[in-house]
Design a protein around this motif. Structure first.
Motif, PDB file in Angstrom:
ATOM      1  N   VAL A 284       8.522 -54.333  28.720  1.00  0.00           N
ATOM      2  CA  VAL A 284       7.365 -54.991  28.129  1.00  0.00           C
ATOM      3  C   VAL A 284       7.342 -56.427  28.634  1.00  0.00           C
ATOM      4  CG1 VAL A 284       6.311 -55.736  25.967  1.00  0.00           C
ATOM      5  CG2 VAL A 284       7.470 -53.527  26.094  1.00  0.00           C
ATOM      6  N   GLY A 285       6.147 -56.904  28.964  1.00  0.00           N
ATOM      7  CA  GLY A 285       6.034 -58.271  29.447  1.00  0.00           C
ATOM      8  C   GLY A 285       4.689 -58.886  29.123  1.00  0.00           C
ATOM      9  N   GLU A 286       4.660 -60.201  29.207  1.00  0.00           N
ATOM     10  CA  GLU A 286       3.424 -60.952  29.066  1.00  0.00           C
ATOM     11  C   GLU A 286       2.905 -61.246  30.467  1.00  0.00           C
ATOM     12  OE1 GLU A 286       3.392 -64.179  26.008  1.00  0.00           O
ATOM     13  OE2 GLU A 286       5.550 -63.810  26.095  1.00  0.00           O
ATOM     14  N   VAL A 287       1.613 -61.113  30.655  1.00  0.00           N
ATOM     15  CA  VAL A 287       1.021 -61.417  31.952  1.00  0.00           C
ATOM     16  C   VAL A 287       0.907 -62.937  32.061  1.00  0.00           C
ATOM     17  CG1 VAL A 287      -0.975 -61.134  33.446  1.00  0.00           C
ATOM     18  CG2 VAL A 287      -0.260 -59.245  31.982  1.00  0.00           C
ATOM     19  N   MET A 288       1.568 -63.498  33.058  1.00  0.00           N
ATOM     20  CA  MET A 288       1.568 -64.940  33.257  1.00  0.00           C
ATOM     21  C   MET A 288       0.551 -65.361  34.321  1.00  0.00           C
ATOM     22  SD  MET A 288       3.705 -65.542  30.971  1.00  0.00           S
ATOM     23  CE  MET A 288       3.804 -67.301  31.116  1.00  0.00           C
ATOM     24  N   ALA A 289       0.338 -64.512  35.315  1.00  0.00           N
ATOM     25  CA  ALA A 289      -0.582 -64.837  36.404  1.00  0.00           C
ATOM     26  C   ALA A 289      -0.933 -63.575  37.169  1.00  0.00           C
ATOM     27  CB  ALA A 289       0.068 -65.849  37.349  1.00  0.00           C
ATOM     28  N   SER A 290      -1.979 -63.697  37.948  1.00  0.00           N
ATOM     29  CA  SER A 290      -2.407 -62.609  38.821  1.00  0.00           C
ATOM     30  C   SER A 290      -2.755 -63.227  40.161  1.00  0.00           C
ATOM     31  CB  SER A 290      -3.625 -61.908  38.227  1.00  0.00           C
ATOM     32  OG  SER A 290      -4.123 -60.949  39.122  1.00  0.00           O
ATOM     33  N   ALA A 291      -2.105 -62.741  41.205  1.00  0.00           N
ATOM     34  CA  ALA A 291      -2.364 -63.283  42.544  1.00  0.00           C
ATOM     35  C   ALA A 291      -2.004 -62.241  43.591  1.00  0.00           C
ATOM     36  CB  ALA A 291      -1.542 -64.550  42.768  1.00  0.00           C
TER      37      ALA A 291
ATOM     38  N   ALA B  70       0.349 -52.757  25.969  1.00  0.00           N
ATOM     39  CA  ALA B  70       1.449 -52.457  25.045  1.00  0.00           C
ATOM     40  C   ALA B  70       0.883 -51.981  23.709  1.00  0.00           C
ATOM     41  CB  ALA B  70       2.314 -53.692  24.831  1.00  0.00           C
ATOM     42  N   THR B  71       1.501 -50.979  23.145  1.00  0.00           N
ATOM     43  CA  THR B  71       1.120 -50.484  21.822  1.00  0.00           C
ATOM     44  C   THR B  71       1.892 -51.277  20.760  1.00  0.00           C
ATOM     45  OG1 THR B  71       2.888 -48.846  21.759  1.00  0.00           O
ATOM     46  CG2 THR B  71       0.782 -48.146  22.730  1.00  0.00           C
ATOM     47  N   ALA B  72       1.524 -51.086  19.517  1.00  0.00           N
ATOM     48  CA  ALA B  72       2.258 -51.717  18.415  1.00  0.00           C
ATOM     49  C   ALA B  72       3.717 -51.273  18.437  1.00  0.00           C
ATOM     50  CB  ALA B  72       1.603 -51.378  17.084  1.00  0.00           C
ATOM     51  N   SER B  73       3.949 -50.034  18.786  1.00  0.00           N
ATOM     52  CA  SER B  73       5.315 -49.500  18.869  1.00  0.00           C
ATOM     53  C   SER B  73       6.109 -50.213  19.971  1.00  0.00           C
ATOM     54  CB  SER B  73       5.265 -47.996  19.136  1.00  0.00           C
ATOM     55  OG  SER B  73       6.552 -47.478  19.293  1.00  0.00           O
ATOM     56  N   ASP B  74       5.476 -50.450  21.110  1.00  0.00           N
ATOM     57  CA  ASP B  74       6.147 -51.168  22.213  1.00  0.00           C
ATOM     58  C   ASP B  74       6.525 -52.574  21.771  1.00  0.00           C
ATOM     59  OD1 ASP B  74       5.784 -49.070  24.131  1.00  0.00           O
ATOM     60  OD2 ASP B  74       3.740 -49.786  24.530  1.00  0.00           O
ATOM     61  N   GLU B  75       5.595 -53.249  21.100  1.00  0.00           N
ATOM     62  CA  GLU B  75       5.854 -54.617  20.663  1.00  0.00           C
ATOM     63  C   GLU B  75       6.943 -54.653  19.599  1.00  0.00           C
ATOM     64  OE1 GLU B  75       2.369 -56.979  19.900  1.00  0.00           O
ATOM     65  OE2 GLU B  75       1.275 -55.961  21.517  1.00  0.00           O
TER      66      GLU B  75
END
Length: 66
Positions: free
Chosen positions: A10-17, A42-47
């Motif tokens: 699981v991750g947060e999207v920081m950038a797109s390039a 991500a689903t609630a379960s993933d988080e």
């Protein structure tokens, strides 16, 4: 929050390039890259899984320091 299905992380999207996403673990740490076709929201379960892992890791660190 997204799930990198290739790495099962699981991750947060920081950038797109350049057709890639830069992802970072929710609690911080080293970023990694993934293609947009390799992630899903991500689903609630993933988080929840991430939060439980963070609490468990913190508990282990605290017990190791005692």
């Amino acid at each position: 929050m997204v799930v990198d299905v290739r790495r099962n992380r699981v991750g947060e999207v920081m950038a797109s390039a350049g057709g890639r996403l830069a992802l970072r673990p929710p609690a911080g740490g080293r970023e990694w890259e993934a293609f947009p076709c390799e992630v899903r929201p991500a689903t609630a379960s993933d988080e929840l899984r991430v939060k439980v892992t963070e609490v468990n890791d913190r508990g282990r660190r605290e017990r190791g320091m005692a």
